[in-house]
Structure formats: structure tokens, C-alpha cells
Design a protein around this motif. Structure first.
Motif, PDB file in Angstrom:
ATOM      1  N   GLU A  93      -9.807  26.610  -4.931  1.00  0.00           N
ATOM      2  CA  GLU A  93      -9.641  25.533  -3.960  1.00  0.00           C
ATOM      3  C   GLU A  93      -9.725  26.102  -2.550  1.00  0.00           C
ATOM      4  OE1 GLU A  93      -6.712  22.216  -4.599  1.00  0.00           O
ATOM      5  OE2 GLU A  93      -5.794  23.110  -2.809  1.00  0.00           O
ATOM      6  N   TYR A  94     -10.463  25.405  -1.691  1.00  0.00           N
ATOM      7  CA  TYR A  94     -10.662  25.864  -0.316  1.00  0.00           C
ATOM      8  C   TYR A  94     -10.393  24.716   0.657  1.00  0.00           C
ATOM      9  CZ  TYR A  94     -13.336  29.572  -2.686  1.00  0.00           C
ATOM     10  OH  TYR A  94     -13.730  30.594  -3.520  1.00  0.00           O
ATOM     11  N   THR A  95      -9.902  25.058   1.846  1.00  0.00           N
ATOM     12  CA  THR A  95      -9.715  24.048   2.884  1.00  0.00           C
ATOM     13  C   THR A  95     -10.922  23.980   3.816  1.00  0.00           C
ATOM     14  OG1 THR A  95      -8.531  25.669   4.251  1.00  0.00           O
ATOM     15  CG2 THR A  95      -7.200  24.208   2.857  1.00  0.00           C
ATOM     16  N   GLU A  96     -11.896  24.856   3.628  1.00  0.00           N
ATOM     17  CA  GLU A  96     -13.145  24.837   4.387  1.00  0.00           C
ATOM     18  C   GLU A  96     -14.292  24.913   3.389  1.00  0.00           C
ATOM     19  OE1 GLU A  96     -12.654  28.381   6.577  1.00  0.00           O
ATOM     20  OE2 GLU A  96     -10.935  27.652   7.736  1.00  0.00           O
ATOM     21  N   ALA A  97     -15.424  24.314   3.708  1.00  0.00           N
ATOM     22  CA  ALA A  97     -16.571  24.364   2.797  1.00  0.00           C
ATOM     23  C   ALA A  97     -16.949  25.832   2.556  1.00  0.00           C
ATOM     24  CB  ALA A  97     -17.749  23.612   3.395  1.00  0.00           C
ATOM     25  N   PRO A  98     -16.915  26.314   1.309  1.00  0.00           N
ATOM     26  CA  PRO A  98     -17.210  27.716   1.032  1.00  0.00           C
ATOM     27  C   PRO A  98     -18.660  28.075   1.350  1.00  0.00           C
ATOM     28  CG  PRO A  98     -16.136  26.650  -0.846  1.00  0.00           C
ATOM     29  CD  PRO A  98     -16.550  25.567   0.095  1.00  0.00           C
ATOM     30  N   VAL A  99     -18.861  29.278   1.832  1.00  0.00           N
ATOM     31  CA  VAL A  99     -20.211  29.745   2.157  1.00  0.00           C
ATOM     32  C   VAL A  99     -21.111  29.645   0.928  1.00  0.00           C
ATOM     33  CG1 VAL A  99     -21.594  31.734   2.872  1.00  0.00           C
ATOM     34  CG2 VAL A  99     -19.391  31.291   3.971  1.00  0.00           C
ATOM     35  N   GLY A 100     -20.604  30.060  -0.230  1.00  0.00           N
ATOM     36  CA  GLY A 100     -21.401  30.040  -1.450  1.00  0.00           C
ATOM     37  C   GLY A 100     -21.875  28.655  -1.823  1.00  0.00           C
ATOM     38  N   LEU A 101     -21.027  27.646  -1.621  1.00  0.00           N
ATOM     39  CA  LEU A 101     -21.396  26.272  -1.947  1.00  0.00           C
ATOM     40  C   LEU A 101     -22.556  25.798  -1.070  1.00  0.00           C
ATOM     41  CD1 LEU A 101     -20.791  23.611  -3.457  1.00  0.00           C
ATOM     42  CD2 LEU A 101     -19.166  23.064  -1.634  1.00  0.00           C
ATOM     43  N   VAL A 102     -22.483  26.126   0.217  1.00  0.00           N
ATOM     44  CA  VAL A 102     -23.550  25.730   1.141  1.00  0.00           C
ATOM     45  C   VAL A 102     -24.839  26.469   0.810  1.00  0.00           C
ATOM     46  CG1 VAL A 102     -24.239  25.537   3.555  1.00  0.00           C
ATOM     47  CG2 VAL A 102     -21.830  25.282   2.934  1.00  0.00           C
ATOM     48  N   VAL A 103     -24.724  27.765   0.513  1.00  0.00           N
ATOM     49  CA  VAL A 103     -25.906  28.551   0.158  1.00  0.00           C
ATOM     50  C   VAL A 103     -26.587  27.965  -1.080  1.00  0.00           C
ATOM     51  CG1 VAL A 103     -26.679  30.787  -0.756  1.00  0.00           C
ATOM     52  CG2 VAL A 103     -25.137  30.705   1.213  1.00  0.00           C
ATOM     53  N   GLU A 104     -25.812  27.636  -2.097  1.00  0.00           N
ATOM     54  CA  GLU A 104     -26.384  27.070  -3.326  1.00  0.00           C
ATOM     55  C   GLU A 104     -27.107  25.751  -3.045  1.00  0.00           C
ATOM     56  OE1 GLU A 104     -23.484  26.700  -6.381  1.00  0.00           O
ATOM     57  OE2 GLU A 104     -23.188  28.858  -6.611  1.00  0.00           O
ATOM     58  N   ALA A 105     -26.537  24.926  -2.178  1.00  0.00           N
ATOM     59  CA  ALA A 105     -27.164  23.645  -1.857  1.00  0.00           C
ATOM     60  C   ALA A 105     -28.494  23.862  -1.134  1.00  0.00           C
ATOM     61  CB  ALA A 105     -26.228  22.803  -0.995  1.00  0.00           C
ATOM     62  N   LEU A 106     -28.514  24.779  -0.181  1.00  0.00           N
ATOM     63  CA  LEU A 106     -29.743  25.041   0.572  1.00  0.00           C
ATOM     64  C   LEU A 106     -30.820  25.646  -0.326  1.00  0.00           C
ATOM     65  CD1 LEU A 106     -28.261  26.488   3.894  1.00  0.00           C
ATOM     66  CD2 LEU A 106     -29.015  24.151   3.419  1.00  0.00           C
ATOM     67  N   LEU A 107     -30.435  26.582  -1.177  1.00  0.00           N
ATOM     68  CA  LEU A 107     -31.404  27.186  -2.093  1.00  0.00           C
ATOM     69  C   LEU A 107     -31.919  26.157  -3.092  1.00  0.00           C
ATOM     70  CD1 LEU A 107     -29.775  30.671  -2.830  1.00  0.00           C
ATOM     71  CD2 LEU A 107     -31.723  30.171  -1.343  1.00  0.00           C
ATOM     72  N   GLY A 108     -31.050  25.213  -3.473  1.00  0.00           N
ATOM     73  CA  GLY A 108     -31.470  24.162  -4.386  1.00  0.00           C
ATOM     74  C   GLY A 108     -32.564  23.294  -3.794  1.00  0.00           C
TER      75      GLY A 108
END
Length: 210
Positions: free
Chosen positions: A124-139
């Protein structure tokens, strides 16, 4: 009569760069640690993905939108802060929130203000995790993530945000009638101390700044 073989026709395919648009919608990017931290993580993710994007002629655009009223929230179909969208698709598939001390201070609400929490790979994170954003962009780059999501029915401005907007407006009106000039209030104390420092007091012609 023997026909002369025709040379194969080669079709020239023109490649038009396709932008990836990243939207950050937030209540505040100065005092709210969750919103500011999410922006920082978006910027980190972009730096990671940028070489791959540039290699195929894709630009990564970031649009920061401050939601400062109910009308603006409706216009952007905003229901939780911060919200991150990639080509219009929300990174979070569900809305989970917890009390945010920063925005509670900004609103001055006794009930408090809740902001988004993110679940990513079991944490659980209180800020959007870097990994989540990276996965979305690569997707998006790989064509695996939809660039044109089906519209989701908007349920209107949540009560949590209504309280925030009302509380913040009341505090700003109170500040306008306090003993200190707004420029003085801006520098008299830390953002998290504004409620005690700059709030009106019961003393005549006085406030917490003096």
C-alpha cells in the motif's frame, strides 16, 4: 508469349508519432505530500521510459490540473485526489482512500479530508508508485493498454471533496479578513502549521500571526 515478371510493389508506411498524455489531477501540489510525491514519481517514471519512447518517436506529455472547486471537479470527472490518467485511462481501477493530514489542514475540516491510497504488488502506498506508472507507460508503448477507454459513469462530487472545497473557501475568506496581509501569512510559518498560525482568534483585531 512469355510475360515479363513484374517487380513487387512496396508500400511505404508512414509512421506518425503518437503522444502519450499523462494527466495528474490534484487538490494541491504545494502543501499536499501525496499529490507532490505523486508528481515526483511520475517524473521519475518518465525518465525511465523516455529512451524507449524516443526510440519509436513517441512523446510523453504531462498535464498538471489543480481541482479547486466542485465545478472543476465535475468538468474533469474527478472523484479522488490525486488521480493519474494515461491517455484518459485511470491508473487506479478502484478508489481507496485514507485520511490525509496535509489536505485536512488545508480545509480546516473537523471531519478531515481523505486522499487516495494505491495498492501495487501487494503493498500500500500513499503516492502513485513509480513502478505502476512505468508499467502503464510501457503498456501503451507496447499497444497492450487501451488509449481510448470506454466512458465510466460519473457519480458526481463525493461528500469528502465537497467538505474540502467548502472548508478551504471558508478559510480563505477568514484569511482575507484577518489582521495580516496575505503575503505576510504566506511566509510566517510552515504549511502544516497554518491552521494554528494564521487562523482568526477571539482577540479583537488580532490573529495567530501576531
Amino acid at each position: 508469349m512469355k510475360q515479363k515478371a513484374q517487380a513487387p510493389v512496396s508500400a511505404e508506411v508512414s509512421h506518425t508519432p503518437s503522444d502519450i498524455d499523462i494527466e495528474l489531477l490534484a487538490l494541491d501540489l504545494t502543501s499536499c505530500t501525496r499529490c507532490a510525491g505523486t508528481l515526483e514519481n511520475i517524473e521519475k517514471a518518465i525518465e525511465i521510459v523516455r529512451p524507449a519512447a524516443e526510440a519509436i518517436g513517441t512523446r510523453l506529455n504531462v498535464n498538471k490540473i489543480i481541482i479547486d472547486s466542485e465545478a472543476r471537479a465535475v468538468r474533469h470527472r474527478f472523484s479522488s485526489s490525486p488521480t493519474v490518467r494515461v491517455n484518459g485511462l485511470d491508473l487506479a481501477f478502484e478508489t481507496r482512500e485514507s485520511r490525509c493530514d496535509s489536505c485536512t489542514t488545508l480545509s480546516g475540516s473537523d471531519e478531515g479530508t481523505s486522499c487516495r491510497i494505491w495498492h501495487y504488488r501487494g503493498e500500500e502506498y500513499t503516492e502513485a508508485p513509480v513502478g505502476l506508472v512505468v508499467e502503464a507507460l510501457l503498456g501503451v508503448l507496447a499497444g497492450q493498454r487501451s488509449a481510448a477507454p470506454a466512458p465510466v459513469e460519473y457519480g458526481g462530487v463525493p461528500e469528502n471533496l465537497r467538505r474540502f472545497f467548502a472548508g478551504r473557501a471558508a478559510r480563505q475568506n477568514g484569511a482575507a479578513h484577518s489582521c495580516c496581509d496575505p503575503s505576510e501569512q504566506a511566509n510566517c510559518c510552515q504549511p502544516q502549521a497554518k491552521a494554528e498560525c494564521c487562523g482568526p482568534t477571539t482577540e479583537e483585531d488580532s490573529c495567530g500571526c501576531r
